[in-house]
Design a protein around this motif. Structure first.
Motif, PDB file in Angstrom:
ATOM      1  N   GLY A 149       0.724  -1.136   0.169  1.00 33.76           N
ATOM      2  CA  GLY A 149      -0.036  -0.137  -0.129  1.00 33.76           C
ATOM      3  C   GLY A 149       0.759   1.297  -0.032  1.00 33.76           C
ATOM      4  O   GLY A 149       0.327   2.208   0.411  1.00 33.76           O
ATOM      5  N   GLY A 150       1.977   1.095  -0.531  1.00 34.91           N
ATOM      6  CA  GLY A 150       3.003   2.439  -0.662  1.00 34.91           C
ATOM      7  C   GLY A 150       3.494   2.636   0.969  1.00 34.91           C
ATOM      8  O   GLY A 150       4.373   3.639   0.820  1.00 34.91           O
ATOM      9  N   CYS A 151       3.062   2.379   2.171  1.00 39.96           N
ATOM     10  CA  CYS A 151       3.559   2.912   3.435  1.00 39.96           C
ATOM     11  C   CYS A 151       3.959   1.895   4.288  1.00 39.96           C
ATOM     12  O   CYS A 151       4.670   2.116   5.319  1.00 39.96           O
ATOM     13  N   GLN A 152       3.189   0.610   4.379  1.00 38.56           N
ATOM     14  CA  GLN A 152       3.661  -0.287   5.218  1.00 38.56           C
ATOM     15  C   GLN A 152       4.691  -1.468   4.757  1.00 38.56           C
ATOM     16  O   GLN A 152       4.698  -1.833   3.486  1.00 38.56           O
ATOM     17  N   ILE A 153       5.810  -1.519   5.566  1.00 36.09           N
ATOM     18  CA  ILE A 153       6.795  -2.413   5.182  1.00 36.09           C
ATOM     19  C   ILE A 153       7.090  -3.443   5.913  1.00 36.09           C
ATOM     20  O   ILE A 153       6.989  -3.351   7.172  1.00 36.09           O
ATOM     21  N   TYR A 154       7.001  -4.892   5.260  1.00 39.51           N
ATOM     22  CA  TYR A 154       7.270  -6.119   5.924  1.00 39.51           C
ATOM     23  C   TYR A 154       8.734  -6.438   5.589  1.00 39.51           C
ATOM     24  O   TYR A 154       9.249  -6.456   4.494  1.00 39.51           O
ATOM     25  N   GLU A 155       9.585  -6.879   7.012  1.00 40.91           N
ATOM     26  CA  GLU A 155      10.812  -7.325   6.669  1.00 40.91           C
ATOM     27  C   GLU A 155      10.897  -8.816   7.144  1.00 40.91           C
ATOM     28  O   GLU A 155      10.331  -9.176   7.827  1.00 40.91           O
ATOM     29  N   GLY A 156      11.717  -9.572   6.262  1.00 34.54           N
ATOM     30  CA  GLY A 156      12.152 -10.957   6.656  1.00 34.54           C
ATOM     31  C   GLY A 156      13.146 -11.659   5.911  1.00 34.54           C
ATOM     32  O   GLY A 156      13.725 -10.907   5.170  1.00 34.54           O
ATOM     33  N   ASP A 157      13.326 -12.885   6.314  1.00 32.94           N
ATOM     34  CA  ASP A 157      14.462 -13.876   5.616  1.00 32.94           C
ATOM     35  C   ASP A 157      14.027 -13.929   4.102  1.00 32.94           C
ATOM     36  O   ASP A 157      14.769 -14.497   3.063  1.00 32.94           O
ATOM     37  N   MET A 158      12.481 -14.319   4.028  1.00 33.60           N
ATOM     38  CA  MET A 158      11.964 -14.728   2.724  1.00 33.60           C
ATOM     39  C   MET A 158      10.586 -14.382   2.726  1.00 33.60           C
ATOM     40  O   MET A 158       9.839 -14.064   3.634  1.00 33.60           O
ATOM     41  N   VAL A 159       9.916 -14.411   1.558  1.00 34.17           N
ATOM     42  CA  VAL A 159       8.594 -14.029   1.408  1.00 34.17           C
ATOM     43  C   VAL A 159       7.878 -15.289   0.444  1.00 34.17           C
ATOM     44  O   VAL A 159       8.377 -15.502  -0.687  1.00 34.17           O
TER      45      VAL A 159
END
Length: 135
Positions: A105-115
């Motif tokens: 949505g242009g503003c929320q960022i999810y971070e991880g090792d993989m997706v």
């Protein structure tokens, strides 16, 4: 053995052997061919004689089995304690040696090792995905 044309179907190629079979052999052959169609989720006439088995190197060996309660139990066990997001519009997926970032949505960022990102077939066919998402 000579070259095989890439536009010949697997069904057409196998049809050349049918005349050599007696009735009992034909029944056995038909059973195997129907199983082959089932395994490939397609008619033999729609499979390429050259490429129908191109994924064989990635086949999972060993005996086939059924899981009590269905395959859904395996998925449930794999996603236990894993956050799953539904109905999110992904703007960008950035990945590198340090992990992955998913911008939603242009503003929320999810971070991880993989997706793991699933995309409906209709979206893929529309070719509206850009960049590395289409690889």
């Amino acid at each position: 053995m000579g070259e095989v044309s890439q536009d010949v179907s697997l069904g057409a190629a196998l049809d050349t052997f049918r005349e050599a079979f007696n009735e009992e052999e034909m029944k056995m052959c038909n059973w195997h061919l129907e199983n082959l169609e089932y395994a490939n989720a397609s008619l033999l006439s729609r499979l390429s004689v050259t490429f129908w088995d191109q994924d064989d190197p990635y086949d999972m060996g060993g005996d086939h089995c059924f899981l009590p309660g269905g395959n859904g139990r395996l998925v449930q066990a794999l996603v236990e304690n894993v956050p799953i997001q539904y109905e999110k519009t992904i703007q960008t997926i950035r990945y590198g040696s340090d992990g992955v970032q998913v911008v939603v949505g242009g503003c929320q960022i999810y971070e991880g090792d993989m997706v793991l990102c699933t995309v409906p077939l209709g979206v893929m066919k529309s070719r509206c995905l850009r960049g590395s998402l289409m690889q």
